[in-house]
Design a protein around this motif. Structure first.
Motif, PDB file in Angstrom:
ATOM      1  N   GLN A  68      14.462  39.592  36.986  1.00 53.33           N
ATOM      2  CA  GLN A  68      14.472  40.662  38.608  1.00 53.33           C
ATOM      3  C   GLN A  68      14.270  39.849  39.689  1.00 53.33           C
ATOM      4  OE1 GLN A  68      15.603  43.803  37.933  1.00 53.33           O
ATOM      5  NE2 GLN A  68      15.646  42.774  36.023  1.00 53.33           N
ATOM      6  N   ALA A  69      13.546  38.512  39.587  1.00 54.25           N
ATOM      7  CA  ALA A  69      13.360  37.988  40.598  1.00 54.25           C
ATOM      8  C   ALA A  69      13.849  36.260  40.839  1.00 54.25           C
ATOM      9  CB  ALA A  69      11.543  37.745  40.917  1.00 54.25           C
ATOM     10  N   ASP A  70      14.401  36.049  39.744  1.00 51.89           N
ATOM     11  CA  ASP A  70      14.645  34.730  39.507  1.00 51.89           C
ATOM     12  C   ASP A  70      16.120  34.477  38.935  1.00 51.89           C
ATOM     13  OD1 ASP A  70      14.740  31.999  37.704  1.00 51.89           O
ATOM     14  OD2 ASP A  70      13.308  31.722  39.142  1.00 51.89           O
ATOM     15  N   GLU A  71      17.039  33.809  39.702  1.00 49.31           N
ATOM     16  CA  GLU A  71      18.459  33.652  39.370  1.00 49.31           C
ATOM     17  C   GLU A  71      18.619  32.820  37.787  1.00 49.31           C
ATOM     18  OE1 GLU A  71      22.057  34.479  39.413  1.00 49.31           O
ATOM     19  OE2 GLU A  71      20.651  35.113  41.078  1.00 49.31           O
TER      20      GLU A  71
ATOM     21  N   GLN B  65      11.864  40.991  33.208  1.00 46.92           N
ATOM     22  CA  GLN B  65      11.450  41.079  34.188  1.00 46.92           C
ATOM     23  C   GLN B  65      11.676  39.866  35.200  1.00 46.92           C
ATOM     24  OE1 GLN B  65       7.252  41.887  32.870  1.00 46.92           O
ATOM     25  NE2 GLN B  65       7.854  44.146  32.604  1.00 46.92           N
ATOM     26  N   ALA B  66      11.547  38.804  34.643  1.00 45.15           N
ATOM     27  CA  ALA B  66      11.733  37.559  35.397  1.00 45.15           C
ATOM     28  C   ALA B  66      12.996  37.437  35.925  1.00 45.15           C
ATOM     29  CB  ALA B  66      11.432  36.372  34.411  1.00 45.15           C
TER      30      ALA B  66
ATOM     31  N   ALA C 226      17.781  35.443  35.476  1.00 48.11           N
ATOM     32  CA  ALA C 226      19.106  36.485  35.591  1.00 48.11           C
ATOM     33  C   ALA C 226      20.166  35.804  34.581  1.00 48.11           C
ATOM     34  CB  ALA C 226      19.367  36.808  36.895  1.00 48.11           C
TER      35      ALA C 226
ATOM     36  N   TYR D 207       4.997  40.398  33.126  1.00 48.29           N
ATOM     37  CA  TYR D 207       5.399  38.978  33.207  1.00 48.29           C
ATOM     38  C   TYR D 207       4.807  38.598  34.523  1.00 48.29           C
ATOM     39  CZ  TYR D 207       7.488  34.312  33.985  1.00 48.29           C
ATOM     40  OH  TYR D 207       7.718  33.069  34.265  1.00 48.29           O
ATOM     41  N   ALA D 208       5.131  39.495  35.515  1.00 47.94           N
ATOM     42  CA  ALA D 208       4.708  39.111  36.872  1.00 47.94           C
ATOM     43  C   ALA D 208       3.014  38.926  36.944  1.00 47.94           C
ATOM     44  CB  ALA D 208       5.243  40.016  38.033  1.00 47.94           C
ATOM     45  N   GLN D 209       2.409  40.021  36.072  1.00 47.46           N
ATOM     46  CA  GLN D 209       0.842  40.071  36.341  1.00 47.46           C
ATOM     47  C   GLN D 209       0.281  39.318  35.433  1.00 47.46           C
ATOM     48  OE1 GLN D 209       3.015  42.694  35.929  1.00 47.46           O
ATOM     49  NE2 GLN D 209       2.765  43.135  38.112  1.00 47.46           N
TER      50      GLN D 209
ATOM     51  N   ASP E  62       6.993  29.841  34.503  1.00 47.20           N
ATOM     52  CA  ASP E  62       8.265  29.845  34.350  1.00 47.20           C
ATOM     53  C   ASP E  62       8.766  28.737  33.017  1.00 47.20           C
ATOM     54  OD1 ASP E  62       8.474  31.890  35.992  1.00 47.20           O
ATOM     55  OD2 ASP E  62       9.437  30.439  37.804  1.00 47.20           O
TER      56      ASP E  62
END
Length: 194
Positions: free
Chosen positions: A113-116, A110-111, A119, A26-28, A53
């Motif tokens: 891990q960086a976005d509440e 994966q998202a 999560a 996702y991040a890449q 997003d």
């Protein structure tokens, strides 16, 4: 209201994003990657989504709706949970939905891990599964203090095992379903030896 062409373009962008998430994560995955993969102009993306997003949120909503529909459609509203065959039917439904939506599972996780917000989406999905499994486990062995924790263990095992197997050995579905079924049965079946 979207036209047929507009719906097709949105679906093509989502399909391209799903392929890319599986290939590179996702991040890449960039918006330009998605539009190139879909064979669309870069600006076309913004007619449907505000950013990457937003696209992932749309994929997550599709996944959650499909998961509910798939479980109900496969198992029926009055399904039982008393035998190995019942447990296997639940595991098989989970496997099949995971197979159909591996990209969404990967992207949401994966998202998260960086976005509440993601999560919370992941936790909502997991809590729905935990509640369902807790109800079923209680049906099988009666009320116990550890029912919710046992259900969490089952759901975590299902998530991780399905993800790992589908990424590396997707054609092993029947064997994977049997392995999971046996593990779950050994862990939750009432102890009749005491």
């Amino acid at each position: 209201m979207q036209t047929a062409k507009s719906q097709r373009t949105e679906a093509e962008l989502k399909a391209a994003a799903r392929r890319l998430i599986l290939r590179q994560g996702y991040a890449q995955t960039k918006i330009t990657d998605i539009t190139k993969e879909a064979g669309k102009a870069a600006g076309s993306f913004y007619r449907y989504f505000t950013d990457k997003d937003d696209l992932m949120r749309s994929l997550a909503e599709d996944f959650l709706a499909s998961h509910r529909d798939h479980a109900h459609g496969t198992l029926g509203p009055d399904h039982r949970f008393a035998t190995r065959d019942d447990v296997r039917a639940h595991v098989e439904a989970y496997w099949e939905n995971s197979r159909l939506h591996l990209a969404e599972m990967t992207g949401i996780f994966q998202a998260a891990q960086a976005d509440e917000e993601f999560a919370r989406t992941w936790e909502n999905l997991r809590s729905h599964h935990v509640a369902m499994w807790a109800d079923h486990i209680e049906q099988m062995r009666g009320p116990r203090e550890d029912t919710t924790m046992t259900a969490q263990a089952v759901v975590c095992m299902l998530e991780s095992f399905c993800y790992a197997q589908l990424r590396t050995s997707p054609d092993n579905g029947p064997m994977a379903v049997d392995v999971l079924t046996d593990l779950i049965m050994h862990g939750i079946a009432p102890d009749t030896t005491s």
